[in-house]
Enzyme design. Sequence first.
Site, PDB file in Angstrom:
ATOM      1  CG  PHE A   1      -0.363   0.377   2.512  1.00  0.00           C
ATOM      2  CD1 PHE A   1      -0.570   1.620   3.072  1.00  0.00           C
ATOM      3  CD2 PHE A   1       0.400  -0.548   3.208  1.00  0.00           C
ATOM      4  CE1 PHE A   1      -0.021   1.950   4.296  1.00  0.00           C
ATOM      5  CE2 PHE A   1       0.949  -0.231   4.441  1.00  0.00           C
ATOM      6  CZ  PHE A   1       0.735   1.028   4.984  1.00  0.00           C
TER       7      PHE A   1
ATOM      8  N   GLY B   1       5.856  13.124   3.971  1.00  0.00           N
ATOM      9  CA  GLY B   1       6.065  12.385   5.211  1.00  0.00           C
ATOM     10  C   GLY B   1       4.757  11.989   5.865  1.00  0.00           C
TER      11      GLY B   1
ATOM     12  CG  HIS C   1      26.230  -8.536  22.806  1.00  0.00           C
ATOM     13  ND1 HIS C   1      24.940  -8.503  23.292  1.00  0.00           N
ATOM     14  CD2 HIS C   1      26.360  -9.740  22.189  1.00  0.00           C
ATOM     15  CE1 HIS C   1      24.310  -9.616  22.966  1.00  0.00           C
ATOM     16  NE2 HIS C   1      25.153 -10.396  22.306  1.00  0.00           N
ATOM     17  N   GLY C   2      29.172  -5.357  24.847  1.00  0.00           N
ATOM     18  CA  GLY C   2      30.442  -4.639  24.811  1.00  0.00           C
ATOM     19  C   GLY C   2      30.943  -4.463  23.388  1.00  0.00           C
TER      20      GLY C   2
ATOM     21  CD  GLU D   1       2.416   1.287   9.009  1.00  0.00           C
ATOM     22  OE1 GLU D   1       1.845   2.274   8.528  1.00  0.00           O
ATOM     23  OE2 GLU D   1       2.505   0.213   8.398  1.00  0.00           O
TER      24      GLU D   1
ATOM     25  CB  THR E   1       7.338  10.212  13.674  1.00  0.00           C
ATOM     26  OG1 THR E   1       6.385  11.292  13.824  1.00  0.00           O
ATOM     27  CG2 THR E   1       7.905  10.230  12.265  1.00  0.00           C
TER      28      THR E   1
END
Length: 401
Positions: free
Chosen positions: A127, A135, A354-355, A379, A381
Amino acid sequence: MARLAQTSGLTDVQREILSTVRDFVDKEIIPVATELEHRDEYPQQIVDGLRELGLFGLMIPEEYGGLGESLLTYALCVEEIARGWMSVSGIINTHFIVAYMLKQHGTQEQRDHFLPRMAAGDIRGAFSMSEPGLGSDVSAITSKAVKEGDEYVLNGQKMWLTNGGTSSLVAVLVRSDEGHPEGTAPHKSMTTFLVEKEPGFGEVRPGLTIPGKIDKMGYKGVDTTELIMDGLRVPADRVLGGVTGRGFYQMMDGVEVGRVNVAARGCGVAQRAFELGVQYAQQRHTFGKPIAEHQAIQFKLAEMATKVEAAHAMMVNAARKKDSGERNDLEAGMAKYLASEYCKEVVEDAFRIHGGYGFSKEYEIERLYREAPMLLIGEGTAEIQKMIIGRRLLEEYRFQG
């Protein structure tokens, strides 16, 4: 089964569907997602597997060959798929928004013509509302349809089509002044057209061009494109619902479904980020013990898990509200806003856990770190969601002075 994000009150059928989807995600999506994403390769084998599972017809009524399931079932399936790879959930989402709009607003002929083939996955939907210059301001649409005999001629440029290349049916929102005099409110002079096309790129039918894929930071694999209409002729019987001027309302109804979907995607990505973070925290050792035993990491895990739970609960509430037939723009806006923001935060915390390895493409969290930002925009902001939420709250809590 994971402890987080459980949903109460599900039927046996719903639980069976979700178990099947989760098993598919664990076996067929997670092991290959990062490799395919790094190559920006369309996941054809995964999509074929989802088609075999019947997921393209999940919400389409049984009379048209679908499974006739609820928005809640669909959202929970999307959550599972996004946990594996968010791009795959995007392929499903756009298809279902078009199917939902057809089911709710299409003529009987349109439903009979499209829905059985959409349920089978033979037709894939996309769509299109956005344009290069507007925007979130849908009222600023400049693409236009002009009636000529039994056809409409469409001209204009659309932007940010998910499934733009692989789809064969696009619901396109354009301005149509026919029957709507000058000065009519913009949202009352818009029409949704059902545009059939060949999958692929370039000129996919006379007057309609789909340029190549837009190169993106994340959300790879799925094709995101422009759509250019230059004298595109569409029969009058391909006006969604058969009447012009209703396109804005039809699209907004579809977008409410889409916002629940984006919330579900945020929940799924956040769940996966938590899984990766809590697993790595138990494997990585510092100062003589797993980092999971350090209080600072436990605090992060506690915050992450709480955000996963909260986002999931709001997403489920929004889906159930829509299924009940009630207006759900407030709940959908809240769910989309919270889930996308929490997703970003949970992913970043997992990344921090995780560094340095989180910065390496060898680790899955690197992919999630690039994917999460799309949910802040898709969809509508966060700012658009807060406008919707604020206006609806003022309707509900209007001061009687």
